[in-house]
Write an enzyme that holds these catalytic residues in place. Structure first.
Site, short mmCIF file in Angstrom:
data_model
loop_
_atom_site.label_atom_id
_atom_site.label_comp_id
_atom_site.label_asym_id
_atom_site.label_seq_id
_atom_site.Cartn_x
_atom_site.Cartn_y
_atom_site.Cartn_z
CG ASP A 206 28.29 -6.67 -64.06
OD1 ASP A 206 29.04 -6.48 -65.02
OD2 ASP A 206 27.06 -6.45 -64.12
CD GLU A 279 31.55 -2.96 -65.12
OE1 GLU A 279 31.53 -2.76 -66.34
OE2 GLU A 279 30.56 -3.40 -64.50
#
Ligand code: GLC
Ligand code: CA
Length: 535
Positions: A206, A279
Site C-alpha cells: 500500500d 501500489e
C-alpha cells in the site's frame, strides 16, 4: 505459464475486499471464514491467486488501511486460525495468496502511537512517527494537505505544555511512519516474515511510493493544486497533473528503493517465488519501472487503465507505452480495470463497453487483476450520505463522495437483497436491482458477464499464457485497435459504428452476442471486442 516463467508473470489475481465478499456469521460484514467458504467461486473463474485487502486489527476508520496490529486479525474478520485455514483452502484449490501490507502509516490505535502521544517531544517513541513543533505562529510545520482533504497535520497538546503536530498524508487516524527510524524497518520485516511463515505467497504494498519524505520543514508552493493532482477523481489534463506532481516532496523519493531492496532479499530467502506488487501512483509513468528493477519488487500496478477513456487511440498508446517501458526492465505488465479506490469500470464506461474492454485486456501479456464483483459487471451503487463510511467523504465535508459506491457487498443468489451475502443487514445496502447480477443468476445465463470472464480466462490459460509478445495491427484509427498474439487476433472497437473486418479465422469469443464471424467477415458492433482463432 511458459517454462521458466515464475507463477506470477502472467497470473490472474482476484482482489477480495474482505468486508464485502461473504459474511459467515450474520453481522453484516464479510469475514475470513466467509472467504474460505467461497473460494471455489474464484477458482471457477480461472484465477491463479487472490489478493486480500486488509483484515488486520483496526478501528476501521479507513476500511482497515488504518492498521493497529499488522500481525493480528481483527475480530470482525475472525482470528489467526481463520487466516491460516483460509490460506490452506486457497492453496488446496491451487490459488496463491497475497496479503496487503500498509507501511506508510499505522492507525492511531497502534501501541506505538499511543506510546508516542504520552511520551515527550524528542523521545524515541515520537521518533517513529513525524512529530514536529509548530511554526513560530503556531501553525503546522508545513502546508501539506491530506489526500483525504484538510491539513496533513494534527496537533497534540500535552500536559507538559508541548503542542507538537504529527504528519498524516491520509486520515488523522493514520499517522505516517518515519522510515529513517530502524524500529520501523525492523517491525515491518517481522510482519513480512509473519505472513510468509503463515503461508502467504506475497504482498500488495500500500502507498509504496510514500515511505520516504523530504524537506518536511519546507512549505509546498501549491498545496491545493497538489492535493487536486493527487486525486484521480479530479479531472485535469495529464500535462497539468504531471507538472503538479513532478516535485512532490513525499512521494516517489529515491529513499523508498533501499527499503524494497531489503525486502527483496527477505523474499528471496524463502526460496519459493515470493512476490510483491507495489501500489505506486507516480509521474511520469516511466518512474514506476524503478520499483521493478531486478533487485526490487516483481510487479507495480499500472493505473492508467483505471482512469483511461474508452477510446481506441488512447488505449493503444497507454498499453503500448506500458509494455515498452516494462520490457526495458524485464518486468511483466499489470492490468487493472477496477479496485476498491476508484469508480468501477462498468460505471465508468457502461456495461457493454466495460465487457469489451475487459475481454481485450485479458488477452494482453502480463498479469491481470480483477476486483471482486467486476466479473459480475457490477456498477457502483448509489449510496445515501447517511450510509457513507469513507473518510474522504467526511474530511471534504461531503464535497467528494468517496469510494463506498465501489465497495458494496457481492450479490450471490436469491430473489431479494442482500442476495445471500449475509443473513443480517449488510454494512452497505445492496441495491434491489442487482438481482440479475448475482452469481447464481449469471451462472444460469450463458451470455452473462460472469460466463464471458470464465470463458476468456480458460482460453487465456490454455492458449495465450506463454504466447509471448503482441504484434499490433490497428492502432486506434476509426476506433479500432487490434493485435495478433500466439494463435489469436484480438480486436476492440471503441466507436459507436459497426465495423466489418475481413477475417480468415473462427470466432473464439465475442464480448456480446452481436459479434459474429461469417463468410470471412467479422462483424464488430460499437463497443465490442472479439478473440479470433487464426491458426
Ligand atoms: C491506498 C489504499 C486506500 C487507502 C490508502 C491509505 O491507496 O488502496 O484504500 O485509503 O492507501 O492507506
Ligand atoms: Ca461477518
Amino acid at each position: 505459464m511458459s517454462a521458466g516463467e515464475p507463477w506470477w508473470a502472467e497470473s490472474v489475481i482476484y482482489q477480495i475486499y474482505p468486508r464485502s465478499f461473504f459474511d459467515s456469521n450474520g453481522d453484516g460484514e464479510g469475514d475470513l471464514p466467509g472467504i474460505t467458504s467461497h473460494l471455489e467461486h474464484v477458482q471457477s473463474l480461472g484465477a491463479d491467486a487472490i489478493w486480500l485487502s486488509p483484515f488486520y486489527t483496526s478501528p476501521n476508520k479507513d476500511g482497515g488501511y488504518d492498521v493497529a496490529d499488522p500481525r493480528g486479525v481483527d475480530p470482525r474478520f475472525g482470528n489467526l486460525e481463520d487466516a491460516r485455514a483460509m490460506i490452506a483452502r486457497a492453496h488446496q484449490l491451487g490459488l496463491r495468496v497475497l496479503v496487503d501490507i500498509v507501511p506508510n502509516h499505522f492507525s492511531d490505535q497502534h501501541r506505538w502511537f499511543k506510546d508516542a502521544i504520552s511520551a515527550k517531544p524528542g523521545s524515541v517513541e515520537r521518533s517513529r512517527f513525524h512529530f514536529y513543533d509548530p511554526k513560530a505562529d503556531g501553525t503546522p510545520p508545513n502546508n501539506w494537505i491530506s489526500l483525504f482533504g484538510g491539513p496533513a497535520w494534527t496537533q497534540v497538546k500535552s500536559s507538559d505544555g508541548s503542542a507538537q503536530y504529527y504528519l498524516h498524508l491520509f486520515d488523522s487516524s493514520q499517522p505516517d511512519l518515519n522510515w529513517d527510524n530502524q524500529d520501523v524497518a525492523d517491525d515491518f520485516e517481522k510482519t513480512l516474515r509473519f505472513w510468509l511463515d503463515l503461508g502467504a505467497d506475497g504482498f500488495r504494498i500500500d502507498v509504496a511510493h510514500g515511505l520516504a519524505k523530504e524537506n518536511i520543514l519546507v512549505d509546498h508552493h501549491d498545496p491545493q493544486g497538489l492535493s487536486d493532482a493527487l486525486r484521480l477523481d479530479v479531472e485535469m489534463s495529464s500535462e497539468k497533473r504531471g507538472e503538479l506532481l513532478s516535485s512532490v516532496p513525499f512521494f516517489d523519493r529515491d529513499g523508498v528503493h533501499p527499503i524494497y531492496r531489503n525486502w527483496r532479499k527477505l523474499f528471496d530467502s524463502y526460496n519459493r517465488d515470493v512476490m510483491a506488487v507495489a501500489e505506486a501512483w507516480v509521474h511520469p509513468p516511466v518512474r514506476a519501472t524503478r520499483y521493478v528493477r531486478n533487485d526490487e519488487l516483481q510487479q507495480v500496478f499500472n493505473f492508467d487503465l483505471l482512469v483511461a477513456p474508452f477510446d481506441a487511440a488512447f488505449l493503444y498508446k497507454c498499453i503500448n507505452d506500458t509494455l515498452e517501458m516494462l520490457r526495458r526492465v524485464n518486468a511483466p505488465a499489470t492490468w487493472a480495470l477496477s479496485n476498491h479506490d476508484t469508480p468501477r469500470v462498468a460505471s465508468r464506461h457502461g456495461a457493454k463497453a466495460s465487457r469489451a474492454l475487459a475481454l481485450f485486456v485479458m488477452a494482453l501479456p502480463g498479469s491481470c487483476y480483477i476486483y471482486n464483483g467486476q466479473e459480475l459487471g457490477l456498477p457502483d451503487a448509489e449510496i445515501a450520505d447517511a450510509d457513507r463510511q469513507d473518510p474522504a467523504f467526511f474530511r471534504t465535508k461531503g464535497v467528494h463522495k468517496g469510494r463506498d459506491g465501489a465497495r458494496v457487498p457481492m450479490p450471490w443468489n436469491g430473489g431479494q437483497t442482500p442476495f445471500g451475502f449475509s443473513s443480517g443487514k449488510p454494512w452497505l445496502p445492496i441495491p434491489e436491482n442487482w438481482r440479475e447480477l448475482s452469481v447464481s443468476a449469471q451462472e444460469a445465463d450463458a451470455t452473462s458477464t460472469l460466463n464471458l470472464y470464465r470463458k476468456a480466462l480458460k482460453i487465456r490459460k490454455e492458449n495465450l499464457v506463454g504466447a509471448g509478445e503482441i504484434e499490433w495491427v490497428d492502432h486506434g484509427e476509426s476506433g479500432l485497435i487490434s493485435f495478433a498474439r500466439g494463435e489469436f487476433a484480438i480486436y476492440l472497437n471503441t466507436s459507436s459504428t459497426v465495423l466489418q473486418i475481413p477475417s480468415v479465422g473462427t470466432l473464439a469469443l465475442g464480448s456480446d452476442i452481436d459479434v459474429t464471424l461469417e463468410n470471412g467477415s467479422l462483424t464488430l458492433p460499437g463497443a465490442t471486442a472479439a478473440w479470433v482463432a487464426i491458426r
